[in-house]
Every structure is written in C-alpha cells, then in structure tokens.
Design an enzyme around this catalytic site. Structure first.
Site, PDB file in Angstrom:
ATOM      1  N   ALA A 113       0.842  -1.188   0.000  1.00 39.86           N
ATOM      2  CA  ALA A 113       0.000   0.000   0.000  1.00 39.86           C
ATOM      3  C   ALA A 113       0.885   1.248   0.000  1.00 39.86           C
ATOM      4  O   ALA A 113       2.048   1.200   0.386  1.00 39.86           O
ATOM      5  CB  ALA A 113      -0.925   0.021   1.211  1.00 39.86           C
ATOM      6  N   PHE A 114       0.323   2.363  -0.418  1.00 39.11           N
ATOM      7  CA  PHE A 114       1.148   3.559  -0.632  1.00 39.11           C
ATOM      8  C   PHE A 114       1.765   4.082   0.663  1.00 39.11           C
ATOM      9  O   PHE A 114       2.759   4.781   0.635  1.00 39.11           O
ATOM     10  CB  PHE A 114       0.329   4.645  -1.342  1.00 39.11           C
ATOM     11  N   LYS A 115       1.178   3.740   1.806  1.00 33.50           N
ATOM     12  CA  LYS A 115       1.710   4.289   3.063  1.00 33.50           C
ATOM     13  C   LYS A 115       3.141   3.841   3.321  1.00 33.50           C
ATOM     14  O   LYS A 115       3.873   4.472   4.070  1.00 33.50           O
ATOM     15  CB  LYS A 115       0.786   3.938   4.222  1.00 33.50           C
ATOM     16  N   ASP A 116       3.553   2.740   2.675  1.00 32.91           N
ATOM     17  CA  ASP A 116       4.942   2.300   2.814  1.00 32.91           C
ATOM     18  C   ASP A 116       5.936   3.364   2.345  1.00 32.91           C
ATOM     19  O   ASP A 116       7.030   3.468   2.898  1.00 32.91           O
ATOM     20  CB  ASP A 116       5.182   1.039   1.975  1.00 32.91           C
ATOM     21  N   LEU A 119       6.158   5.496   5.413  1.00 31.48           N
ATOM     22  CA  LEU A 119       6.464   4.885   6.713  1.00 31.48           C
ATOM     23  C   LEU A 119       7.793   4.149   6.741  1.00 31.48           C
ATOM     24  O   LEU A 119       8.417   4.019   7.798  1.00 31.48           O
ATOM     25  CB  LEU A 119       5.303   3.989   7.148  1.00 31.48           C
TER      26      LEU A 119
END
Ligand code: PLP
Length: 505
Positions: A113-116, A119
C-alpha cells in the site's frame, strides 16, 4: 528552516522535534516556517535523477544539513526504498495510453500500500534520531531515550506502521485492532511479523473503540511520560514530505516522453488529505501540475470545494474503500493555513489565528465556512469529485473488461479513476495527461474486488489478484495478544508487561 504550528500557539521547533512529536502542543499541525522553491533549473537539472536521488534533493530542502547531514540523509533514503519490489519504486503504467490515462502505482512496498513510501522512511528517521540521542549510553542504561508507538488500525495502516518500525532500535510498536473485524489477509500481514519490538493486540470491540483507547493512552500524562508514547499517524510532517517525491518522479517521465510542455493532472484518492497535500507542496516547490481530490461517500472535502463550508457528518459511512472512511480530513488544516496566508491573512500569526478559530468552530458546532477569497483559491487549486460504492465496483469491472484486460484496480484507486474520467470528460484540453494515484494492491481489499468482478468470465481472485507472497504468508507463523476487555487499564497492563519482556532480551 524551522517548523511552526498551523494554530500559531507555540514556538517553532526543529525538523527532528516536529517528526518525533507529530502533533504540535496547541493541537495544530507542524508546517515549514519558510516558503521553499526548488532550484530555478530543476526541470532540467533533476529530470534524469533516480527516485532516491530526487528524494534526497527534495528532502534536503526541508531538512537542514545541521540536523541530518546529506550523507546520512542519502543512507536513510537508500535503506528506506531498498524494501521496494521494483527499481523505480513508484512506476507509472498506462490505463489507456490513447486517452492519456495513466496510473501511478504506489503499492510496491513491503505491505502493498502507498503508506509504505512514507512509513519506511519515518521508521528509519525515528531510529536515526534515537540512536543519536542515545550515543554513549549502555544498551540497558536507564536513561536511554525510547519511543513506544501506539496506533489503532482497521486493517490497512497497521501493517505499514509495523513494517516501518519492525526491528528498529529503541522503538516498540503496539497496534490495536478490532477482533474479527479485520480481513484475514490484513490480519496475517500484521501478525506474521515476529520481531520482538512488534506487538499486535486484538481488542473486543470496534475500530472506534481501538482509536478511543489510543487517545486515552495519549491523554494519560503519567503513562505517556513514563513510556514516551509516540505516533506515526498521517499528520506527521515526515510522511507528507516523503510523498512529494513521486509527483516529481512521475512528472519527469511524462515530460520526457510527451514534451516539456506537457500538462499533467494528478487525481488522488483521499481520506486524511495526506497524499494530495504532498502534491500541493510539490506544486508550491514549482512543479507545474494540477490536482484533483477524489473522495468516496465520506465526502466532506468534496462538499467543501463546492460550497466553502466544511461540515462534519455525524457518522462515518462504511464503504468499499475503507482507508478513506473519515469524518474530517486531518491534514486539510495545513492547506487551510496556506490558503488563508495567501489571501486574507496579513502575517503567519494571523493565518494561524484564523485556522484556530475555524477549528474551534468545527469542534463547537460541527461546521465552519471560510471567506470567499479562501474558497475561491481552494477551488482553483484543487478539482474535486466523489464516487459511491456502486460506481467504484463498475469502475473496477470496466477497467478489467475494457481498459486493461485482466488488470484489477483496488477500490481506492477505482474511486480515483472514476474521478479522473469525470474530470477528463469536462476538460477542453484533450492533450492533458490524467494520472490516478494507485494507492493499494487489490489483494488487500478482496471483498470489493470480488463483488465487482463476480461472474466475469475467467476471473479468479487466486490467479488474477493474489500475489504468491500472500499465499505463503497465509500459512506463516503468527503472534498476537488478545485483550480481554477494551478498558484502558487492560491495554496499559499488556503494554507494560510486553515492554518488560523486551527489556530482558
Ligand atoms: C491511507 C489511504 C488512502 C488515503 O490517503 P490520505 O493520505 O489519508 O488521503 C487511500 N488509499 C489507501 C489504500 C490508503 O491506505
């Protein structure tokens, strides 16, 4: 370069402070104290840089050399993106090249997911700052600075936080999630991480109960100061910063293939306004792009751009794109500050006072309206569209059947693609390139995808969607802690005893 609060209620702080603290003490969000531009020749000087090199150029505009020397910054960036599965990190792919429609795939990180993208970097930054603060202290010294990150998840964000923080020195992470209410794949993604500093806790209750518990733990001053409770939630400035890179990286690809006068509009599936805010900062740096907000039925932003009134609904709508199910968009406050500053506010402090006034009004009455100059600026900066679940599903099916045979969109991306179609239809400029940010791999949202594609000849979730890595993961060893109640004391007791166990390792 310092960071100050959107509400002008406290002193400016360093980048390090802004990242470790997350939220400003007056309840506002940290923003850069200076208005920054990319170097005047960036359109040529940066066009052939790799993703990592671009990240270094952009980040160093916002992070003083005195806080993170360039060589260290480059190491942090290299480490953060070494976990991605493709060398471009965030590749562009055609949805329909003849119609100038593209996807910017942001889901090739460890949790799909793009949050990687953000994060992975934030986790390394935390470790970097703590290591520096603990220099010369013994491993078991009582005065070592540590952070206990506590978060709640309905599925998607938890795993990205866990993969960002796993195995980081002096950081422990606790993720609370509602028992039995997270999809099996998402639960498995979190619980198969066996690093000693990672703790997943199932709570009897709902996602709101979990979120409430996290808030209670933050508010517990004694607990908080003893265990240094931290967060990596979507308001953290470092997350916004890390997301700026892919706007530049993808823009240069289009400029190279379609000419330097190419017009590119980015359509961004939006919940807390983090991803699209990074696009706004890219634009402020000088990148010549356009931006559109794509919401699901939780459309407070869409309504704001149409009316100038920011009005909370009482209940969140549970949709097929759950990572965008929000009542208010927390990062929107940052844009409001900039919008106020460049219209009605004569100083930074005045912009902060206005934002504070609006946020107080929102809290007291559930709504506020901005002056017409602010609204006008906002709606000339962003397009806005909203998409319901039914259209989300037909969009997934249309892409699979007609646009890119056998390509499956995740439901969040589908919300974006439908918004892109609506915008493009109304756009007189037929040469403009439309890029939808693709925020997750479809395997993470099997319910929506299967509902959309059920009965389509030849479709199979196992063959078309599920990555081999997930098939292996579904069989892997797990660890999780079951809370017996959703009482603060119960969760705190678990945290304390797990931290003690870590200490003994
Ligand atoms: C978090 C998330 C979003 C929304 O991003 P914001 O930065 O909160 O606007 C969209 N899609 C997916 C898959 C997400 O996980």
């Amino acid at each position: 370069m310092k960071y100050f609060s959107t509400r002008s209620g406290c002193d400016a702080v360093s980048f390090e402070h802004a990242v470790i603290a997350g939220l400003a003490p007056d309840g506002g969000l940290y923003i850069p104290s200076e208005s920054i531009q990319a170097p005047s020749d960036f359109l040529t000087a940066w066009k052939d840089l790799t993703f990592q090199q671009l990240a270094a150029e952009i980040f160093s505009l916002y992070i003083p050399e005195s806080e993170v020397p360039r060589a260290d910054l480059e190491d942090l960036i290299a480490k953060s993106y070494s976990t991605f599965k493709v060398p471009e990190v965030t590749p562009v792919r055609a949805l329909n090249a003849d119609k100038n429609q593209y996807l910017l795939e942001l889901f090739h990180g460890p949790t799909y997911a793009f949050k990687d993208v953000a994060l992975q970097f934030v986790g390394n930054l935390f470790e970097y700052f703590l290591t520096r603060r603990n220099v010369g202290k013994a491993a078991d010294a009582l005065d070592r600075e540590k952070i206990t990150v506590i978060g709640a998840t309905s599925g998607d964000t938890g795993s990205a936080a866990i993969y960002g923080l796993r195995n980081k020195k002096d950081v422990s992470v606790f993720i609370l999630y509602p028992e039995g209410r997270v999809s099996p794949i998402q639960e498995q993604q979190m619980t198969t991480v066996l690093d000693p500093n990672v703790h997943t806790i199932t709570v009897p209750g709902t996602f709101d109960d979990c979120q409430d518990l996290v808030k209670q733990m933050f508010a517990d001053k004694e607990f908080n100061s003893k265990y240094h409770v931290g967060a990596v939630n979507s308001i953290n400035w470092a997350r916004i910063l890390a997301q700026i890179t892919y706007y530049f990286a993808s823009y240069f690809q289009f400029a190279k293939t379609k000419g330097s006068d190419v017009k590119v509009k980015y359509v961004v599936p939006t919940g807390n306004f983090g991803d699209i805010l990074a696009g706004f900062y890219a634009e402020k740096l000088g990148l010549p792009i356009e931006l559109t907000v794509a919401t699901n039925a939780n459309d407070i932003l869409y309504r704001f751009f149409k009316s100038g009134a920011y009005t909370k609904e009482n209940e969140v709508h549970a949709t097929l794109s759950p990572a965008m199910d929000i009542i208010v968009s927390s990062n929107f406050e940052r844009f409001l500050w900039h919008a106020a500053r460049s219209t009605v506010a004569k100083s930074d402090t005045e912009a902060g006072s206005l934002v504070k006034q609006w946020m107080d009004e929102l809290k007291a009455t559930g709504s506020f309206r901005v002056p017409s100059e602010v609204h006008k600026l906002a709606s000339s900066t962003f397009g806005a569209q909203h998409t319901n679940d039914k259209t989300t599903k037909t969009t997934i099916a249309k892409v699979y059947n007609e646009y890119c045979p056998n390509y499956v969109l995740d439901p969040h991306t589908a919300v974006g693609v439908n918004a892109a179609w609506l915008e493009q239809e109304a756009d007189a400029d037929k040469h403009k390139v439309y890029v939808t940010l693709s925020t997750a791999h479809p395997a993470k949202f099997s319910e929506a995808v299967n509902e959309a594609l059920v009965g389509v000849k030849g479709y199979s979730f196992e063959n078309d969607v599920l990555p081999d890595e997930f098939k292996v993961m579904m069989q892997a060893k797990t660890k999780k802690i079951k809370a017996n109640s959703s009482e603060k004391a119960e969760i705190q007791q678990i945290v304390v005893s797990e931290l003690a166990k870590e200490q003994q390792l």
